[in-house]
Write a protein that holds these residues in place. Structure first.
Motif, PDB file in Angstrom:
ATOM      1  N   ARG A 194      18.032  43.546  75.455  1.00  0.00           N
ATOM      2  CA  ARG A 194      16.605  43.882  75.308  1.00  0.00           C
ATOM      3  C   ARG A 194      15.845  43.513  76.583  1.00  0.00           C
ATOM      4  N   GLY A 195      15.269  44.529  77.229  1.00  0.00           N
ATOM      5  CA  GLY A 195      14.463  44.306  78.427  1.00  0.00           C
ATOM      6  C   GLY A 195      15.265  44.045  79.693  1.00  0.00           C
ATOM      7  N   ALA A 196      16.590  44.080  79.621  1.00  0.00           N
ATOM      8  CA  ALA A 196      17.407  43.880  80.820  1.00  0.00           C
ATOM      9  C   ALA A 196      17.240  45.076  81.748  1.00  0.00           C
ATOM     10  N   ASN A 197      17.161  44.826  83.038  1.00  0.00           N
ATOM     11  CA  ASN A 197      16.995  45.895  84.011  1.00  0.00           C
ATOM     12  C   ASN A 197      18.371  46.308  84.525  1.00  0.00           C
ATOM     13  N   LEU A 198      18.830  47.486  84.107  1.00  0.00           N
ATOM     14  CA  LEU A 198      20.131  48.016  84.493  1.00  0.00           C
ATOM     15  C   LEU A 198      20.002  49.194  85.450  1.00  0.00           C
TER      16      LEU A 198
ATOM     17  N   ASN B 125      33.070  52.823  82.025  1.00  0.00           N
ATOM     18  CA  ASN B 125      34.103  52.283  81.132  1.00  0.00           C
ATOM     19  C   ASN B 125      33.736  50.944  80.484  1.00  0.00           C
ATOM     20  N   ALA B 126      32.460  50.577  80.510  1.00  0.00           N
ATOM     21  CA  ALA B 126      32.023  49.346  79.844  1.00  0.00           C
ATOM     22  C   ALA B 126      31.977  49.567  78.338  1.00  0.00           C
ATOM     23  N   LYS B 127      32.211  48.510  77.590  1.00  0.00           N
ATOM     24  CA  LYS B 127      32.126  48.577  76.135  1.00  0.00           C
ATOM     25  C   LYS B 127      30.716  48.171  75.733  1.00  0.00           C
ATOM     26  N   VAL B 128      29.871  49.193  75.563  1.00  0.00           N
ATOM     27  CA  VAL B 128      28.467  48.993  75.221  1.00  0.00           C
ATOM     28  C   VAL B 128      28.024  50.224  74.436  1.00  0.00           C
ATOM     29  N   THR B 129      27.090  50.038  73.502  1.00  0.00           N
ATOM     30  CA  THR B 129      26.645  51.146  72.664  1.00  0.00           C
ATOM     31  C   THR B 129      25.369  51.783  73.214  1.00  0.00           C
ATOM     32  N   LYS B 130      25.116  52.999  72.736  1.00  0.00           N
ATOM     33  CA  LYS B 130      23.877  53.689  73.089  1.00  0.00           C
ATOM     34  C   LYS B 130      22.668  52.886  72.620  1.00  0.00           C
ATOM     35  N   GLU B 131      22.805  52.269  71.462  1.00  0.00           N
ATOM     36  CA  GLU B 131      21.704  51.474  70.904  1.00  0.00           C
ATOM     37  C   GLU B 131      21.378  50.275  71.798  1.00  0.00           C
ATOM     38  N   GLN B 132      22.397  49.646  72.326  1.00  0.00           N
ATOM     39  CA  GLN B 132      22.157  48.521  73.235  1.00  0.00           C
ATOM     40  C   GLN B 132      21.446  48.993  74.499  1.00  0.00           C
ATOM     41  N   LEU B 133      21.930  50.094  75.067  1.00  0.00           N
ATOM     42  CA  LEU B 133      21.333  50.595  76.303  1.00  0.00           C
ATOM     43  C   LEU B 133      19.928  51.121  76.088  1.00  0.00           C
ATOM     44  N   ALA B 134      19.615  51.559  74.882  1.00  0.00           N
ATOM     45  CA  ALA B 134      18.266  52.043  74.585  1.00  0.00           C
ATOM     46  C   ALA B 134      17.244  50.912  74.688  1.00  0.00           C
ATOM     47  N   GLN B 135      17.679  49.676  74.539  1.00  0.00           N
ATOM     48  CA  GLN B 135      16.786  48.523  74.622  1.00  0.00           C
ATOM     49  C   GLN B 135      16.624  48.020  76.058  1.00  0.00           C
TER      50      GLN B 135
END
Length: 74
Positions: A36-40, A47-57
């Motif tokens: 949440r709020g992380a600047n990416l 190939n990272a294990k991360v969801t769309k929901e996580q990246l949406a935050q």
């Protein structure tokens, strides 16, 4: 910023508000990490294990490399 976190195990990590601009997160394990709020912006998440929901935050932009290897937004 610009950190090399390729293949890092960050499962359940609290990365709220973290500045990860330009970071290498390729093949990183980010399951259930709080982004949440992380600047990416400009980060490499190929190939990272991360969801769309996580990246949406998180903050991303057209220079962010998504887990699929493509640049841009979900």
């Amino acid at each position: 910023r610009n950190a090399n976190l390729g293949r890092a195990y960050l499962k359940k990590a609290i990365l709220t508000g973290a500045d990860l601009r330009g970071a290498n997160l390729s093949y990183a394990h980010l399951e259930n990490a709080n982004l949440r709020g992380a600047n990416l912006c400009g980060a490499n998440l190929s190939n990272a294990k991360v969801t769309k929901e996580q990246l949406a935050q998180a903050k991303t932009n057209w220079t962010t490399v998504l887990p699929t290897g493509k640049r841009g937004f979900w």
